[in-house]
Write a protein that holds these residues in place. Structure first.
Motif, PDB file in Angstrom:
ATOM      1  N   UNK B  42      -0.313   1.933  26.373  1.00 53.62           N
ATOM      2  CA  UNK B  42      -1.357   2.470  25.495  1.00 53.62           C
ATOM      3  C   UNK B  42      -2.287   1.347  25.051  1.00 53.62           C
ATOM      4  N   UNK B  43      -3.562   1.672  24.877  1.00 57.31           N
ATOM      5  CA  UNK B  43      -4.538   0.678  24.412  1.00 57.31           C
ATOM      6  C   UNK B  43      -4.815   0.815  22.922  1.00 57.31           C
ATOM      7  N   UNK B  44      -4.452   1.986  22.404  1.00 55.43           N
ATOM      8  CA  UNK B  44      -4.710   2.209  20.984  1.00 55.43           C
ATOM      9  C   UNK B  44      -3.640   3.080  20.353  1.00 55.43           C
ATOM     10  N   UNK B  45      -3.454   2.907  19.045  1.00 56.32           N
ATOM     11  CA  UNK B  45      -2.504   3.727  18.297  1.00 56.32           C
ATOM     12  C   UNK B  45      -3.203   4.292  17.063  1.00 56.32           C
ATOM     13  N   UNK B  46      -3.089   5.601  16.893  1.00 60.41           N
ATOM     14  CA  UNK B  46      -3.593   6.224  15.677  1.00 60.41           C
ATOM     15  C   UNK B  46      -2.389   6.610  14.826  1.00 60.41           C
ATOM     16  N   UNK B  47      -2.333   6.062  13.613  1.00 60.11           N
ATOM     17  CA  UNK B  47      -1.237   6.380  12.698  1.00 60.11           C
ATOM     18  C   UNK B  47      -1.726   7.443  11.719  1.00 60.11           C
ATOM     19  N   UNK B  48      -1.191   8.639  11.859  1.00 61.93           N
ATOM     20  CA  UNK B  48      -1.626   9.743  11.006  1.00 61.93           C
ATOM     21  C   UNK B  48      -0.678   9.881   9.813  1.00 61.93           C
ATOM     22  N   UNK B  49      -1.188   9.564   8.616  1.00 68.54           N
ATOM     23  CA  UNK B  49      -0.319   9.640   7.431  1.00 68.54           C
ATOM     24  C   UNK B  49      -0.777  10.742   6.472  1.00 68.54           C
ATOM     25  N   UNK B  50      -1.492  11.748   7.022  1.00 67.45           N
ATOM     26  CA  UNK B  50      -2.010  12.802   6.147  1.00 67.45           C
ATOM     27  C   UNK B  50      -0.880  13.618   5.502  1.00 67.45           C
ATOM     28  N   UNK B  51       0.320  13.553   6.060  1.00 62.76           N
ATOM     29  CA  UNK B  51       1.433  14.286   5.447  1.00 62.76           C
ATOM     30  C   UNK B  51       2.441  13.370   4.769  1.00 62.76           C
ATOM     31  N   UNK B  52       2.023  12.134   4.575  1.00 63.56           N
ATOM     32  CA  UNK B  52       2.875  11.190   3.857  1.00 63.56           C
ATOM     33  C   UNK B  52       2.777  11.464   2.358  1.00 63.56           C
ATOM     34  N   UNK B  53       3.926  11.441   1.673  1.00 67.58           N
ATOM     35  CA  UNK B  53       3.948  11.803   0.260  1.00 67.58           C
ATOM     36  C   UNK B  53       3.263  10.750  -0.614  1.00 67.58           C
ATOM     37  N   UNK B  54       3.641   9.493  -0.428  1.00 62.87           N
ATOM     38  CA  UNK B  54       3.056   8.411  -1.216  1.00 62.87           C
ATOM     39  C   UNK B  54       2.918   7.163  -0.354  1.00 62.87           C
ATOM     40  N   UNK B  55       2.146   6.194  -0.821  1.00 60.32           N
ATOM     41  CA  UNK B  55       2.073   4.889  -0.172  1.00 60.32           C
ATOM     42  C   UNK B  55       2.508   3.851  -1.206  1.00 60.32           C
ATOM     43  N   UNK B  56       3.702   3.300  -1.027  1.00 63.21           N
ATOM     44  CA  UNK B  56       4.120   2.232  -1.940  1.00 63.21           C
ATOM     45  C   UNK B  56       3.974   0.896  -1.223  1.00 63.21           C
ATOM     46  N   UNK B  57       4.337  -0.196  -1.911  1.00 64.16           N
ATOM     47  CA  UNK B  57       4.079  -1.517  -1.335  1.00 64.16           C
ATOM     48  C   UNK B  57       4.897  -1.748  -0.056  1.00 64.16           C
ATOM     49  N   UNK B  58       6.061  -1.102   0.019  1.00 67.64           N
ATOM     50  CA  UNK B  58       6.876  -1.248   1.227  1.00 67.64           C
ATOM     51  C   UNK B  58       6.204  -0.598   2.435  1.00 67.64           C
ATOM     52  N   UNK B  59       5.750   0.647   2.224  1.00 68.04           N
ATOM     53  CA  UNK B  59       5.090   1.356   3.317  1.00 68.04           C
ATOM     54  C   UNK B  59       3.805   0.631   3.742  1.00 68.04           C
ATOM     55  N   UNK B  60       3.064   0.136   2.754  1.00 70.92           N
ATOM     56  CA  UNK B  60       1.820  -0.594   3.061  1.00 70.92           C
ATOM     57  C   UNK B  60       2.125  -1.818   3.916  1.00 70.92           C
ATOM     58  N   UNK B  61       3.211  -2.494   3.564  1.00 67.15           N
ATOM     59  CA  UNK B  61       3.580  -3.687   4.321  1.00 67.15           C
ATOM     60  C   UNK B  61       3.993  -3.349   5.752  1.00 67.15           C
ATOM     61  N   UNK B  62       4.801  -2.292   5.903  1.00 67.52           N
ATOM     62  CA  UNK B  62       5.251  -1.915   7.249  1.00 67.52           C
ATOM     63  C   UNK B  62       4.068  -1.487   8.111  1.00 67.52           C
ATOM     64  N   UNK B  63       3.141  -0.710   7.537  1.00 67.50           N
ATOM     65  CA  UNK B  63       1.985  -0.254   8.318  1.00 67.50           C
ATOM     66  C   UNK B  63       1.117  -1.439   8.737  1.00 67.50           C
ATOM     67  N   UNK B  64       0.923  -2.367   7.794  1.00 63.63           N
ATOM     68  CA  UNK B  64       0.110  -3.537   8.071  1.00 63.63           C
ATOM     69  C   UNK B  64       0.776  -4.427   9.137  1.00 63.63           C
ATOM     70  N   UNK B  65       2.090  -4.629   9.009  1.00 66.62           N
ATOM     71  CA  UNK B  65       2.841  -5.406  10.014  1.00 66.62           C
ATOM     72  C   UNK B  65       2.763  -4.741  11.388  1.00 66.62           C
ATOM     73  N   UNK B  66       2.924  -3.410  11.400  1.00 61.40           N
ATOM     74  CA  UNK B  66       2.910  -2.677  12.662  1.00 61.40           C
ATOM     75  C   UNK B  66       1.576  -2.863  13.374  1.00 61.40           C
TER      76      UNK B  66
END
Lengths: 131, 127
Positions: B42-66
């Motif tokens: 794959x050349x690109x990844x779209x991360x769809x978080x429209x059904x994610x309940x909240x964004x805390x610092x852990x999730x923000x870090x994992x998404x940014x690392x990913x």
């Protein structure tokens, strides 16, 4: 009043579910519900990450003018925090986080109180008042 | 307990993350996604978080690392579906996800991704 034991990743999810249910039951707005659940997620994770195990106690409050509030107390008997001021500095982390857990929770809530004794544990109390 | 779903559209992977995902599942999701990027080229990844309940610092870090990991592998990442409540909360907390481009919805993300992939292919266009 309800109590959630926190000793696994899934307990952090459970703490969020209890927070959501209580906050929506009291009639907090969706934005405030999101703020509350996010703060709860940060503090429940801190117990799991640093305190190893502990618990969260949720309680409904009413002030002298009849305003309803929601209080969460997070308590663990872990190693405690050596430097409270440093722990409350945005961007500082002794673990693998972003260093925004404690400061983030503080910014999201109306009241924030942190007490910690080295070798004895940590207690964090947060409150959100209904607008 | 299926908390994520993965779709492939041409050379783009679309990963949707659902409501009440726990920290362990977030990490295994990250590993699964990187493997899929490798396996499908794959050349690109779209991360769809429209059904994610909240964004805390852990999730923000994992998404940014990913997103950074995907960049190391030669791909681009777009985060889509941050709802108003999550956007407000992130600003309150001082959270930012600097590694990741964002789009309002899936359609906008796929349009943006075409450009990013083209740019990665012909970097001199940017000069």
């Amino acid at each position: 009043m309800s109590r959630v034991e926190i000793c696994s990743e899934q307990d952090i999810v459970l703490a969020r579910q209890v927070a959501r249910k209580t906050a929506s039951g009291l009639g907090f707005s969706l934005v405030d519900q999101t703020r509350i659940i996010t703060a709860v997620s940060e503090l429940a994770r801190n117990i799991f990450t640093y305190g190893i195990q502990g618990w969260m106690i949720v309680q409904e409050l009413k002030n002298s003018t009849g305003v309803v509030g929601l209080e969460f107390v997070f308590e663990d008997q872990g190693p405690g925090i050596a430097d409270l001021q440093l722990a409350l500095t945005a961007g500082y982390s002794s673990g693998q986080g972003l260093g925004l857990g404690l400061t983030g929770a503080k910014r999201l809530m109306d009241e924030f109180d942190l007490q910690s004794k080295l070798g004895q544990g940590t207690v964090v109390r947060i409150v959100k008042w209904m607008r | 307990m299926d908390k994520t779903s993965l779709l492939k559209l041409g050379n783009v992977l679309i990963l949707s993350i659902e409501g009440e995902i726990n920290d362990l599942s977030v990490v295994s999701m990250q590993e699964m996604l990187l493997r899929e990027v490798m396996n499908t080229s794959a050349r690109g990844v779209v991360l769809n978080i429209s059904r994610l309940e909240i964004m805390d610092s852990y999730m923000a870090r994992v998404l940014s690392d990913t997103a950074r990991m995907i960049r190391f592998m030669g791909g681009s990442t777009i985060l889509v579906g941050i709802n108003p409540m999550i956007a407000l909360t992130m600003v309150d907390m001082g959270l930012d996800i600097k590694e990741v481009k964002t789009a309002l919805n899936l359609e906008a993300a796929l349009e943006m991704m075409k450009g990013l992939i083209l740019l990665a292919k012909y970097p001199e266009v940017n000069a």
